[in-house]
Design an enzyme around this catalytic site. Structure first.
Site, PDB file in Angstrom:
ATOM      1  CB  CYS A   1      30.289  33.765  37.662  1.00 33.26           C
ATOM      2  SG  CYS A   1      30.664  32.429  38.832  1.00 33.26           S
TER       3      CYS A   1
ATOM      4  CB  CYS B   1      29.067  32.626  42.563  1.00 32.81           C
ATOM      5  SG  CYS B   1      30.807  32.098  42.640  1.00 32.81           S
TER       6      CYS B   1
ATOM      7  CG  ASP C   1      37.670  33.945  37.669  1.00 36.12           C
ATOM      8  OD1 ASP C   1      37.957  33.005  38.436  1.00 36.12           O
ATOM      9  OD2 ASP C   1      36.833  34.819  37.955  1.00 36.12           O
TER      10      ASP C   1
ATOM     11  CG  ASN D   1      38.988  34.112  42.303  1.00 34.83           C
ATOM     12  OD1 ASN D   1      39.975  33.423  42.117  1.00 34.83           O
ATOM     13  ND2 ASN D   1      37.985  34.185  41.446  1.00 34.83           N
TER      14      ASN D   1
ATOM     15  CG  HIS E   1      34.473  31.475  41.413  1.00 33.38           C
ATOM     16  ND1 HIS E   1      33.589  31.910  40.464  1.00 33.38           N
ATOM     17  CD2 HIS E   1      35.385  30.714  40.757  1.00 33.38           C
ATOM     18  CE1 HIS E   1      33.935  31.427  39.272  1.00 33.38           C
ATOM     19  NE2 HIS E   1      35.026  30.690  39.438  1.00 33.38           N
TER      20      HIS E   1
ATOM     21  CD  GLU F   1      31.083  35.441  44.289  1.00 30.56           C
ATOM     22  OE1 GLU F   1      30.687  36.392  43.608  1.00 30.56           O
ATOM     23  OE2 GLU F   1      32.091  34.760  43.964  1.00 30.56           O
TER      24      GLU F   1
END
Length: 149
Positions: free
Chosen positions: A82, A85, A145, A44, A55, A57
Site C-alpha cells: 500500500c 508500506c 485495512d 499483518n 501491516h 511489511e
C-alpha cells in the site's frame, strides 16, 4: 548466487497463513539480505493487536531490526504494498521488492518503479486466492485495512 524469488516468497506466504490462522488479514512479508539471509519476517497484525500500523511489511521491517543500509535489502510481500508500506520502502531506500500479487490490490507498485525501485511481480495464484477468499468473507475489515469507507 542467484536467488529464487519463489523460494523467498514462500516465507511470506507462511506468514500470511499464520496471520489468517490468528484471525487476521492474510498478508505476509519478509526482508532478506542480498545473499538470501533472512533478516526478518512478519504478517499483518492490525486485527490481532488492534494496531493500524502493523501491516505485514512493517512487521517484517521491525523484526529485521536496524540495518546499516537498506539499499541491498530485498522486501518480499504477498501483496503489492500500500502507500504506507511503499513509503517505508522509499524512506529507507530498499532496493528490491518482490510482490506475490497485485490483482486484489495494486498498491504503489508503479510509484516504486518510477522512483528506481526494482519490483518483481510474481503473479502468484496462491497469493491471489488466499487474499481473494479473505476479502469475500471479510469485506469490512479489508476496506478498513486499505483505508476505504
Amino acid at each position: 548466487m542467484k536467488l529464487d524469488p519463489q523460494q523467498l516468497l514462500s516465507i511470506a506466504i507462511e506468514e500470511a497463513r499464520a496471520g489468517l490462522a490468528e484471525g487476521g488479514i492474510p498478508i505476509g512479508a519478509a526482508l532478506f539480505a542480498s545473499d538470501g539471509t533472512l533478516l526478518g519476517r512478519g504478517h499483518n497484525r492490525r486485527v490481532q493487536d488492534g494496531d493500524p500500523s502493523l501491516h505485514g511489511e512493517t512487521d517484517a521491517f521491525r523484526n529485521a531490526g536496524r540495518q546499516r543500509s537498506y539499499r541491498d535489502i530485498i522486501m518480499v510481500t504477498t501483496l503489492a504494498p500500500c502507500w504506507y508500506c511503499s513509503g517505508l520502502v522509499r524512506q529507507f531506500g530498499i532496493g528490491t521488492v518482490i510482490v506475490g500479487e497485485s490483482v486484489n490490490f495494486e498498491g504503489g507498485v508503479d510509484w516504486l518503479q518510477e522512483n528506481g525501485i526494482e519490483v518483481i511481480n510474481l503473479n502468484s495464484n496462491e497469493c491471489v486466492a488466499i487474499l481473494r477468499d479473505y476479502i469475500s468473507t471479510n469485506p469490512q475489515v479489508w476496506n478498513e485495512d486499505i483505508g476505504e469507507d
